[in-house]
Write an enzyme that holds these catalytic residues in place. Sequence first.
Site, short mmCIF file in Angstrom:
data_model
loop_
_atom_site.label_atom_id
_atom_site.label_comp_id
_atom_site.label_asym_id
_atom_site.label_seq_id
_atom_site.Cartn_x
_atom_site.Cartn_y
_atom_site.Cartn_z
N LYS A 11 10.81 38.16 57.25
CA LYS A 11 9.91 39.26 56.85
C LYS A 11 9.32 39.83 58.14
CE LYS A 11 5.46 39.54 54.64
NZ LYS A 11 4.41 38.76 54.02
N GLU B 114 4.25 36.43 46.93
CA GLU B 114 3.51 35.68 47.95
C GLU B 114 2.01 35.77 47.68
OE1 GLU B 114 4.80 36.92 51.86
OE2 GLU B 114 2.84 36.51 52.73
N GLN C 243 -1.23 43.93 48.92
CA GLN C 243 -0.97 44.25 50.33
C GLN C 243 0.43 44.83 50.59
OE1 GLN C 243 -2.42 41.62 53.69
NE2 GLN C 243 -0.25 41.22 53.82
N ASP D 96 1.43 31.63 51.81
CA ASP D 96 1.18 32.11 53.18
C ASP D 96 -0.19 31.58 53.60
OD1 ASP D 96 0.66 33.51 55.50
OD2 ASP D 96 0.59 35.49 54.58
N GLU E 121 2.20 47.74 59.35
CA GLU E 121 3.55 47.21 59.54
C GLU E 121 4.61 48.26 59.25
OE1 GLU E 121 4.00 43.50 57.46
OE2 GLU E 121 2.29 42.64 58.48
N ARG F 278 3.67 39.08 62.10
CA ARG F 278 2.28 39.36 61.75
C ARG F 278 2.08 40.88 61.78
NH1 ARG F 278 -1.02 34.68 61.18
NH2 ARG F 278 -1.96 36.20 59.79
N SER F 279 0.92 41.32 61.29
CA SER F 279 0.67 42.77 61.32
C SER F 279 0.49 43.25 62.75
CB SER F 279 -0.52 43.13 60.45
OG SER F 279 -1.58 42.24 60.66
N ASP G 243 3.67 40.83 48.27
CA ASP G 243 2.68 39.98 48.95
C ASP G 243 1.32 40.46 48.47
OD1 ASP G 243 1.03 38.47 50.45
OD2 ASP G 243 1.74 39.17 52.41
N LYS H 204 4.85 31.22 59.98
CA LYS H 204 4.32 32.09 61.04
C LYS H 204 3.93 31.20 62.22
CE LYS H 204 2.14 35.65 58.13
NZ LYS H 204 0.91 35.93 57.35
C1 2PG Z 1 1.10 38.55 55.70
C2 2PG Z 1 1.13 39.12 57.09
C3 2PG Z 1 2.40 39.84 57.40
P1 2PG Z 1 -1.01 39.53 58.53
O1 2PG Z 1 0.07 38.56 55.03
O2 2PG Z 1 2.11 38.02 55.25
O3 2PG Z 1 2.65 40.86 56.45
O4 2PG Z 1 0.01 39.93 57.33
O5 2PG Z 1 -0.20 39.35 59.75
O6 2PG Z 1 -1.98 40.66 58.61
O7 2PG Z 1 -1.66 38.25 58.08
MG MG Z 2 1.09 37.25 53.40
#
Ligand code: 2PG
Ligand code: MG
Length: 434
Positions: A392, A290, A168, A316, A210, A370-371, A247, A341
């Site tokens: 991040k 990650e 990702q 995560d 992002e 978040r995305s 990640d 988060k």
């Molecule tokens: C992640 C997040 C942020 P998402 O996986 O760490 O990059 O992505 O908000 O889409 O879960």
């Molecule tokens: Mg992640």
Amino acid sequence: MTSTARIASVRARQILDSRGRPTVEADVTLDNGSFGRACAPSGASRGIYEACELRDGDPAHYDGLGVKKAVANVNEKLASAIRGQSVLDQEAIDTIMRDTDGTASLERIGANAVLAVSMAVACAAAEHERVPLYRHLANLASTVPSMPMPMTNILSGGAHAGRGMDLQDFLMIPVGAKSYSEALEMISHVRLSSTRLMKDRGLTTLLADEGGLSPGFGRAEEAMELMVQSFESAGLRPGDDAAIALDVAASELFEDRSYRLAGEGKTFSGAEMADFIFDLARRYPVVSIEDPLDQDDWDNWRRFASVLPNCQIVGDDLFVTNVERIRMGIEKEAANAALIKLNQNGTVSGTIDATATAKAAGFAAVVSARSGETEDTFIADLSVALGAGQIKIGSVRSSERLAKYNRLLRIEEDGVLPFAGVSGIYGHSVAEAV
Ligand code: 2PG
Ligand code: MG
């Protein structure tokens, strides 16, 4: 001592996030006129154990992604439940909201509804106390604030880039930076260098959710090479000035007990997946990884963390900013860092607890966007307040990300906070401190 102020009104509305999807914004007004506003973020590669994001499911509006039910839950249920509470008692307010919902994952009221209010309460309290938000949050958490080291997307794949690459995010940590503003300048330079290199090679420079670049590589190795070349072309020494963070978001690749990497043309078992990532980590200057494995693949996480003891291994989807899951990870020695988060947890006080749980065990913490984001800059203050050491946010592109990077520049300008540098990254001084 500051005088108490009580919550007079709470109001929510549906707004749009950086992907053009609905999200919840909440306003909290106090009886003395102080005011706080905050917006819930939203993820794309979500862990299955995250607090529940309530969506309307009505295909006639926003493809079912509307949040009018969550908004109504704020206006009709949470507002009356917390009206009259002292704004300084964040924990009591968060507990009332959790009790109003009555489920562990906030599925009745919606974590997006609860979180927007929880954050707006903290903002209103900071305004009432006439202190910057990070000072108020540090007081709530009893933590020592510092400026975080950024971990920034340069190249992106996975759910953020139409699955252009399997992994990702390929992120940069400017490990040689001596201040936050220097770190930001190094990142900006590398972002520009990578764009230039990609254009020179005739690669597409599509933007991911992002703001990372999506070159459409098949193999992770090609992205790693481009990362190193981008550092060098920005005049930075790979490993000494700039290092790589990954990640993998491996839960997204996990299907029928296997990891399916379409770009590599491979299907891996857990052990093979771990070996694939080890190989990248050995050949390139990687300091943080990650979600290298699926959120339920605990045994392989354990093995992974034991093979790379000096590398930061971040949970995560594995931890979802949840105290219980972080405790499991500590017990099983499955990782050594937690991504933090707010919306995975659902409240500000719950997020503070999750971070404290991780830090008390010697884990590192990375406060993360978040995305799907908005102009809200709450996480910039949160990362500073908790002395998390790392943040991040996404790439240095588009204003929902830059609002947060720029908020950190303004906090730095106050001139009173130390820069965490590499000290917050596990395997640097965090490891020695354990
Ligand atoms: C992640 C997040 C942020 P998402 O996986 O760490 O990059 O992505 O908000 O889409 O879960
Ligand atoms: Mg992640």
